[in-house]
Design an enzyme around this catalytic site. Structure first.
Site: not given
Length: 193
Positions: A74-75
């Site tokens: 994730a970012d």
């Protein structure tokens, strides 16, 4: 509840992401590869940046994955107008970002990629967050006491600044914390047996 026939790997050292994923009552372990390039093309549309970076992170794990593993990368980015706000460089940069967010509505976008050796699924979740007009004293207090240098946009909604400063939220609160767990839950269901 459902069964996922994969060993779930969270590719993040973030305590917030660990806490949020644990809330789904799905067993997982943490595995982190340091030094992954998180750059993106300047021409990439803002709404695609977080998902693009989550896919780059996933690519770094793909070579070492076992057939029974599912990796979650994730970012999270904060966007005000056309400016992407990453993690602040120092105290002055954190204060600058919070001054810019003060009295405005911004977007928090988290890109997520679920990867197995045979399949990959990516998505982004966007949440609108509105801050009241923050005083210099409030900004300085928060930055001095909470040191938000590991947070996109220089704030954690679950901390003091979120309690006193956020006046409106449209979308997922957990997305703003860094992991849209409801969407991850739905995505994991598609990997269940």
């Amino acid at each position: 509840m459902f069964n996922v026939n994969y060993k779930i790997i969270l590719a993040s050292n973030s305590p917030r992401r660990k806490e949020l994923l644990a809330g789904l009552d799905v067993p997982f372990e943490v595995r982190v590869i340091d030094g992954i390039d998180e750059s993106y093309p300047a021409s990439l549309p803002t709404r695609q940046i977080a998902e693009y970076i989550s896919q780059k992170k996933a690519a770094a794990y793909r070579e070492t994955m076992a057939a029974d593993e599912l990796v979650i990368t994730a970012d999270t980015i904060v966007v005000l107008g056309d400016e992407v706000m990453g993690k602040p460089h120092d105290e002055a940069d954190a204060c600058r970002m919070l001054h810019e967010l003060s009295g405005n509505t911004h977007q928090v976008i988290t890109g997520v990629t679920l990867t197995t050796t045979e399949r990959q699924q990516s998505f982004s979740v966007l949440t609108d967050v509105t801050f009241k007009q923050l005083s210099d004293d409030e900004i300085n207090y928060y930055v001095t006491h909470y040191r938000p240098f590991d947070k996109a946009g220089s704030y954690g909604i679950q901390e003091w600044i979120g309690y006193v400063g956020v006046t409106q939220l449209n979308g997922s609160y957990f997305n703003v914390m860094g992991l849209p767990v409801q969407r991850i839950y739905e995505a994991l269901r598609t990997f269940s047996y």
